[in-house]
Design a protein around this motif. Structure first.
Motif, PDB file in Angstrom:
ATOM      1  N   ASN A  30      16.019  -3.697   4.142  1.00  0.00           N
ATOM      2  CA  ASN A  30      15.394  -2.475   4.509  1.00  0.00           C
ATOM      3  C   ASN A  30      16.100  -1.539   5.483  1.00  0.00           C
ATOM      4  O   ASN A  30      16.535  -2.153   6.385  1.00  0.00           O
ATOM      5  N   SER A  87      17.735   4.189   0.053  1.00  0.00           N
ATOM      6  CA  SER A  87      17.091   5.195  -0.628  1.00  0.00           C
ATOM      7  C   SER A  87      17.688   6.651  -0.048  1.00  0.00           C
ATOM      8  O   SER A  87      17.788   7.435  -1.133  1.00  0.00           O
ATOM      9  N   GLU A  94       9.630   7.385  -5.614  1.00  0.00           N
ATOM     10  CA  GLU A  94       8.669   6.584  -5.300  1.00  0.00           C
ATOM     11  C   GLU A  94       7.383   6.685  -5.914  1.00  0.00           C
ATOM     12  O   GLU A  94       7.073   7.669  -6.699  1.00  0.00           O
ATOM     13  N   GLN A 101       3.259   3.746 -10.603  1.00  0.00           N
ATOM     14  CA  GLN A 101       4.682   3.356 -10.691  1.00  0.00           C
ATOM     15  C   GLN A 101       4.913   3.609 -12.334  1.00  0.00           C
ATOM     16  O   GLN A 101       6.041   3.891 -12.791  1.00  0.00           O
ATOM     17  N   GLU A 155      13.382   0.537  -5.709  1.00  0.00           N
ATOM     18  CA  GLU A 155      12.484  -0.404  -5.530  1.00  0.00           C
ATOM     19  C   GLU A 155      11.345  -0.315  -6.481  1.00  0.00           C
ATOM     20  O   GLU A 155      10.017  -0.257  -6.136  1.00  0.00           O
ATOM     21  N   ASN A 161       8.220  -2.819  -5.948  1.00  0.00           N
ATOM     22  CA  ASN A 161       7.283  -2.964  -4.722  1.00  0.00           C
ATOM     23  C   ASN A 161       5.876  -2.806  -5.041  1.00  0.00           C
ATOM     24  O   ASN A 161       5.421  -1.790  -5.600  1.00  0.00           O
ATOM     25  N   GLY A 162       5.177  -3.739  -4.629  1.00  0.00           N
ATOM     26  CA  GLY A 162       3.692  -3.762  -4.568  1.00  0.00           C
ATOM     27  C   GLY A 162       2.934  -3.880  -5.929  1.00  0.00           C
ATOM     28  O   GLY A 162       1.897  -3.487  -6.153  1.00  0.00           O
ATOM     29  N   ILE A 197       5.574  -6.676 -12.665  1.00  0.00           N
ATOM     30  CA  ILE A 197       6.920  -7.097 -12.392  1.00  0.00           C
ATOM     31  C   ILE A 197       7.644  -7.273 -13.588  1.00  0.00           C
ATOM     32  O   ILE A 197       8.791  -6.925 -13.640  1.00  0.00           O
ATOM     33  N   SER A 255      16.824  -2.870  -4.631  1.00  0.00           N
ATOM     34  CA  SER A 255      15.938  -3.869  -4.150  1.00  0.00           C
ATOM     35  C   SER A 255      16.264  -4.417  -2.843  1.00  0.00           C
ATOM     36  O   SER A 255      17.612  -4.275  -2.570  1.00  0.00           O
ATOM     37  N   HIS A 256      15.521  -4.698  -2.269  1.00  0.00           N
ATOM     38  CA  HIS A 256      16.029  -5.457  -1.115  1.00  0.00           C
ATOM     39  C   HIS A 256      15.823  -7.014  -1.185  1.00  0.00           C
ATOM     40  O   HIS A 256      15.697  -8.104  -0.339  1.00  0.00           O
ATOM     41  N   GLU A 286      15.109 -11.017  -7.134  1.00  0.00           N
ATOM     42  CA  GLU A 286      14.599 -10.018  -8.363  1.00  0.00           C
ATOM     43  C   GLU A 286      15.673  -9.548  -8.834  1.00  0.00           C
ATOM     44  O   GLU A 286      15.607  -9.593 -10.054  1.00  0.00           O
TER      45      GLU A 286
END
Lengths: 255, 345
Positions: free
Chosen positions: B36, B41, B80, B134, B153, B156-157, B163, B184-185, B189
């Protein structure tokens, strides 16, 4: 320059598909017409208690437009939200990814606001005028009298200019809270107060709302050193300055 | 193809992106990996001409983004989740996007079906869950049927089902010959989806290589050893110039050793072994080592770290348990090997 007609159609789709557009414009209509009617009726009933000086400078047309003072706030909210909503939601990135030519985007939004607000303002102002004159009774005027049609159209143009000016400010300040926090107090409080303060008022006379008021007058205002035509150009200059400023920042800043 | 050339972005005194150059290969999934705050981004926003680079450039199919005619037909991006007007329906959100690039309105229904949002198409997106938001963002990216897709990402969430869906979608998009660039971090994944990796840390390029090369280079094994005679074995290993590190549970790991060699060594010295098991460092660990120096905010290490000047308590415990004669030397050696490993990465 990009595909202007496609972007215009896209911006029209955006504006058409959110409820705030129709709510704000309806509020602008209702408030302008309603408040104008109330003030016209009250003026009519209080005519005998008015001073001679007030009777001599009485402008039946601009009296019926008294509601614009409040109704313009709804127009400001509409125009600010056209751009501010995109910044507050983050949607502006989707917009600029789809339309990377920023001048095309700004012009399309300007045209959409113009073609939507101008007819609404014209309908609002004609309804306001006829209702106001009816309620003024014997003290009212008719659309055929000298300069009256010009004043009614002038009032509609003023509402349209306020929308375009707010759009420019919306592009500059981005966050709707900031834009509204500047524009609402300015038009509702600051400008009306400053234009009555000695010395300061020589500058305040050139504020957009004072200039706009001249466009909607039939009887000239002695305290303001210019007439309706100059008022139109002063308003246009404000609109141009705000839109150019909005474009300069839109082009330069990161989205 | 996306080409990033010497891309730099400075915010005041901080360099968010620092002379980044890489190419995104065609027709595969490229993972854009970094902790991060590494500048992923920001880089993606500059690729789309949303943010203005301080210097450097990005070209897509040889042209700058703003020179693309109808860009949504070249490249679709999900930046986003839920960056939509909450009062607009999913259908209308996609409709204005479609119209801006002269994409037929029929395509809106198609992509809504593709992401499984057809039933809620007429509902306001403000009421959508993160997962639905998403999906709507992915639908927007797919709208122009672009050859290049960019996802920031995307998982995420999301819940496990979501996923899995995103993972399979990215793979199938690449199978159709599209270029997929996904940030991705999480190494774990990426290991499941990416064919190619671009790793950045603190805005700088750390690695640009195929997933297979990354696995070969970074998952070097070690051997876990347990013995009732640790001193003897450590001496034997030290003589053979094989480095070790202690384990909290009392055993130790032999780095770069192979089990046969250690087994032979133990037999030669008459040492009995209770465990001799080859291990592979996870890709997540390899990634963390690669980016260790560039993490913006570090948390305190739970495990003994080579950074501390004073040996942290768990290491002392390990040393005491192995009962080495010269505990200082042992600790020093451990530090040295760890330091060497860090430099290599």
């Amino acid at each position: 320059m990009g595909d202007f007609s496609a972007v215009l159609f896209s911006e029209w789709t955006k504006v058409r598909t959110v409820r705030s557009t129709w709510i704000t414009l309806l509020v602008a209509f209702v408030v302008t017409v309603g408040l104008g009617a109330v003030i016209s009726a009250v003026t009519n009933s209080q005519w005998n208690s008015m001073s001679d000086r007030d009777r001599l400078t009485f402008d039946a047309t601009s009296t019926s437009f008294s509601g614009i003072y409040l109704g313009q706030l709804a127009v400001i909210v509409f125009a600010v939200l056209v751009v501010g909503n995109e910044y507050s939601s983050g949607m502006i990135r989707a917009t600029l990814a789809a339309v990377p030519q920023r001048i095309t985007l700004l012009l399309a939004k300007t045209v959409v606001v113009l073609v939507l607000v101008l007819p609404v303002a014209l309908v609002t102002c004609f309804v306001t005028f006829f209702l106001g004159q009816a309620l003024l009774g014997d003290h009212g005027t008719s659309i055929g009298s000298t300069h009256v049609l010009r004043a009614v159209v002038g009032a509609a143009l003023y509402m349209t200019f306020i929308a375009l000016l707010s759009l420019g400010v919306g592009f500059m300040l981005r966050k709707p809270v900031l834009s509204l926090g500047l524009l609402m107090p300015f038009f509702f409080l600051i400008s009306p107060i400053l234009s009555n303060v000695p010395k300061v008022k020589t500058v305040a006379h050139y504020f957009p709302d004072i200039a706009g008021t001249q466009m909607a007058r039939v009887v000239g205002d002695n305290s303001v050193p210019y007439g309706p035509t100059a008022g139109l150009f002063i308003c246009l200059a404000w609109v141009a300055a705000c839109l150019v400023g909005g474009y300069a920042l839109l082009k330069r800043r990161d989205a | 193809m996306i080409e990033v050339h010497q891309l730099t972005k400075r915010y005041g005194s901080t360099l968010a992106v620092d002379g980044l150059s890489f190419q995104v290969p065609r027709g595969v999934v490229t993972g854009f990996l970094g902790p991060n705050g590494a500048g992923k981004s920001t880089t993606m926003r500059m690729m789309l001409d949303l943010d203005r680079p301080t210097s450097g450039s990005v070209t897509i199919d040889g042209r700058a983004y703003h020179q693309l005619h109808q860009p949504l037909k070249h490249i679709g991006a999900l930046l986003e989740a839920k960056a939509v007007h909450p009062g607009r329906t999913a259908y209308n959100h996609l409709l204005w996007l479609a119209r801006s690039n002269r994409i037929p309105a029929g395509r809106v229904d198609e992509v809504l079906g593709l992401v499984g949002l057809r039933e809620v198409a007429k509902r306001k997106s403000g009421g959508f869950s993160l997962g639905m938001g998403q999906r709507l963002g992915i639908a927007a990216a797919l709208l122009g049927d672009p050859k290049i897709l960019m996802f920031d990402e995307p998982v995420n969430g999301l819940d496990p089902e979501g996923i899995l869906w995103v993972r399979n979608l990215m793979k199938s998009l690449a199978q159709e010959g599209r270029t997929v660039f996904v940030s991705s971090h999480l190494m774990s994944e990426m290991a499941l989806t990416a064919d190619h990796l671009v790793v950045i840390g603190q805005g700088r390029l750390l690695a640009n290589l195929s997933m297979n090369d990354f696995i070969d280079q970074n998952s070097h094994g070690f051997v876990r050893v347990r013995t009732p005679q640790p001193e003897a074995l450590l001496d034997a290993l030290a003589m053979a110039r094989i480095s070790t590190r202690p384990l909290a549970e009392g055993g130790f790991e032999v780095i770069d050793g192979n089990p046969a060699q250690i087994g032979d060594l133990a037999r030669d010295h008459g040492i009995s072994l209770h465990e001799l098991s080859p291990q592979r460092a996870s890709l997540e660990e390899a990634f963390m080592q690669m980016t260790a120096d560039s993490v913006e905010y570090r948390t305190g290490d739970i495990h003994p770290s080579a950074d501390g000047t004073a040996p942290p308590p768990p290491e002392d415990a390990g040393v005491a348990r192995t009962g080495a004669a010269d505990s200082g030397g042992w600790g020093a050696q451990w530090n040295r090997t760890s330091g060497k490993r860090r430099k290599e990465s």
